[in-house]
Write a protein that holds these residues in place. Structure first.
Motif, short mmCIF file in Angstrom:
data_model
loop_
_atom_site.label_atom_id
_atom_site.label_comp_id
_atom_site.label_asym_id
_atom_site.label_seq_id
_atom_site.Cartn_x
_atom_site.Cartn_y
_atom_site.Cartn_z
N LEU A 1 0.83 -1.21 0.00
CA LEU A 1 0.00 0.00 0.00
C LEU A 1 0.86 1.26 0.00
CD1 LEU A 1 -2.87 -1.02 2.45
CD2 LEU A 1 -2.92 -0.93 -0.04
N SER A 2 1.99 1.21 0.68
CA SER A 2 2.89 2.37 0.65
C SER A 2 3.42 2.61 -0.75
CB SER A 2 4.05 2.16 1.62
OG SER A 2 3.59 2.02 2.95
N ILE B 1 1.96 1.65 -3.58
CA ILE B 1 0.86 2.11 -4.42
C ILE B 1 0.60 3.60 -4.21
CG2 ILE B 1 -1.65 1.92 -4.72
CD1 ILE B 1 -1.36 -1.09 -4.22
N THR B 2 0.65 4.05 -2.95
CA THR B 2 0.45 5.47 -2.66
C THR B 2 1.52 6.33 -3.31
OG1 THR B 2 -0.60 4.90 -0.55
CG2 THR B 2 0.21 7.16 -0.80
N LEU B 3 2.77 5.89 -3.20
CA LEU B 3 3.87 6.65 -3.77
C LEU B 3 3.75 6.74 -5.30
CD1 LEU B 3 6.58 8.12 -3.52
CD2 LEU B 3 7.71 5.88 -3.56
N LYS B 4 3.48 5.63 -5.95
CA LYS B 4 3.37 5.63 -7.41
C LYS B 4 2.14 6.40 -7.88
CE LYS B 4 6.10 1.58 -8.63
NZ LYS B 4 6.95 2.36 -9.55
N SER B 5 1.07 6.39 -7.09
CA SER B 5 -0.10 7.20 -7.46
C SER B 5 0.24 8.69 -7.43
CB SER B 5 -1.25 6.92 -6.49
OG SER B 5 -1.65 5.55 -6.57
N GLU B 6 0.99 9.12 -6.43
CA GLU B 6 1.41 10.52 -6.38
C GLU B 6 2.32 10.88 -7.55
OE1 GLU B 6 3.22 10.86 -2.60
OE2 GLU B 6 1.33 10.88 -1.46
N ILE C 1 1.42 0.28 -10.65
CA ILE C 1 0.40 0.23 -9.58
C ILE C 1 -0.48 -1.00 -9.76
CG2 ILE C 1 -1.67 1.36 -8.69
CD1 ILE C 1 -0.30 4.04 -9.26
N SER D 1 -0.73 -3.97 -7.00
CA SER D 1 -2.04 -4.27 -6.39
C SER D 1 -2.46 -5.71 -6.64
CB SER D 1 -3.10 -3.30 -6.92
OG SER D 1 -3.24 -3.45 -8.32
#
Length: 402
Positions: free
Chosen positions: A218-219, A221-226, A246, A250
């Motif tokens: 999840l960390s 995924i959050t970083l790559k989403s940003e 991502i 996931s």
């Protein structure tokens, strides 16, 4: 249950106490029965004072005073012991005042009405042994005996000497009974605490597993989403690559969670047997559990269903049954529908609240149905019995064995 005859079962039932010491009463009638058993047995010592009053050897004023004093004495005794056996006992100072009042009444009645009233000191000794702390009872009981002797010097020395040993014996015997009741209550509370701690530890283990599996994913995924959000206006190709990463992370996280949950929801029977032995031993329950199960040819789904049944049964035994002994049997049987593996869990406890199957048993029934098995659970003449059966697959050819 295999391994025990009907005579042994009958012997176990005879050894089971009619009124379990230290176990909370399930009904008001049972509570009153316990109180009458523990308190009413000593009322036999009232026979001498009552006979003395009805014999007509005293004046009218003396008889009236005797009945009044005896009534007050009995009320003090019964209220003291009934309250001590209830949920909210008296304050220690009030207890001391009540026992002191009993001793004063016993002394006054014995000195004024005669030696027939010396038996009241038995009640004072019983109250000291049952209600007072152990270190206090160890000197108040001999003090009661000494007071009996002093009063006997004024009334009937021989009668006082005859009662002295009885006063000392029943007083110290009641200290043992009182300590036994308190210890049993503490042990039952400890069993409930152990069961609660085991449940909490299981929840914490699952929480730790999920945290370890999902924390990193999840960390990331959050970083790559940003990063994708910042790249999207000016570098759509790089943003697309981040979105692809991502998706990959996931999907892998989903696979990891499914594997973790599958492993959690499909326990193995051998570890569950070992865990059941540890849980029962920690709860103070004598356990009879097979060491190595024979699982040759048993489908994985059937094994998992039996493992769940064992876990639920042991949890119920530890948390609800108040049992002293639990036996687990695992045997193969040949039926008209084919070979089955049968798990039985027997305990000598109360069998729970008796309000019908709970969510645990309903969930077990559904699990066993999916695995093609059956579940039977209910009270028997010893306690509570749970029997789960699942298809066992092919069995070894018994005819080929020598």
């Amino acid at each position: 249950m295999s391994g025990m005859t009907d005579d042994q079962l009958s012997e176990e039932a005879r050894r089971e106490p009619l009124i379990p010491i230290g176990q909370p009463a399930r009904k008001r009638r049972e509570l009153w029965r316990r109180k009458l058993l523990w308190i009413g047995v000593w009322l036999v010592f009232l026979s001498s004072p009552v006979h003395d009053l009805v014999s007509g050897d005293h004046t009218t004023g003396g008889t009236v005073a005797g009945w009044l004093g005896l009534t007050v004495f009995v009320v003090l005794y019964l209220s003291l012991l009934f309250r001590d056996m209830g949920a909210t006992p008296y304050h220690p100072r009030l207890i001391g005042s009540l026992i002191g009042s009993m001793a004063v009444l016993a002394t006054a009645l014995s000195l004024t009405l005669g030696s027939a009233w010396l038996g009241l000191y038995c009640y004072v000794s019983v109250a000291c042994g049952m209600v007072l702390p152990l270190r206090v009872a160890f000197w108040t009981i001999p003090a009661t005996g000494a007071t009996l002797l002093l009063v006997g010097l004024r009334t009937d020395e021989e009668e006082a000497l005859n009662l002295l040993l009885l006063v000392l014996l029943i007083g110290f015997a009641m200290t043992g009974v009182s300590q036994l009741v308190r210890t049993t209550i503490e042990l039952r509370q400890a069993r409930a605490t152990v069961a609660q701690l085991a449940a909490n530890e299981e929840r914490l283990r699952l929480a730790r597993d999920l945290h370890d599996l999902l924390g990193h994913s999840l960390s990331l995924i959050t970083l790559k989403s940003e990063l994708a959000g910042r790249m999207l206006p000016e570098h759509p190709d790089k943003a697309a690559q981040q979105v692809a990463d991502i998706e990959q992370v996931s999907r892998q996280a989903l696979v990891d969670v499914r594997e973790a949950v599958t492993g959690y929801r499909r326990p193995r029977l051998a570890p569950e047997l070992a865990g059941a032995r540890v849980a029962l031993t920690a709860a103070g329950i004598t356990a009879a559990i097979p060491a190595e199960p024979d699982l040759d040819g048993v489908p994985e789904e059937s094994e998992a269903a039996l493992a769940w049944a064992l876990r639920e049964a042991i949890t119920n035994v530890v948390r609800h049954s108040a049992a002293d002994r639990c036996t687990v049997d695992l045997v193969r049987r040949q039926t008209l529908d084919g070979p089955v593996l049968e798990l039985s869990v027997d305990d000598d406890g109360t069998g729970g609240s008796g309000k019908g199957p709970g969510n645990g048993l309903n969930g077990l029934t559904e699990r066993l149905d999916k695995a093609g098995g059956t579940l039977e659970a209910g009270r028997d003449k010893r306690g509570f019995r749970l029997t789960a059966r699942v298809p066992a697959g092919s069995t070894p050819d018994v005819g080929s064995r020598s």
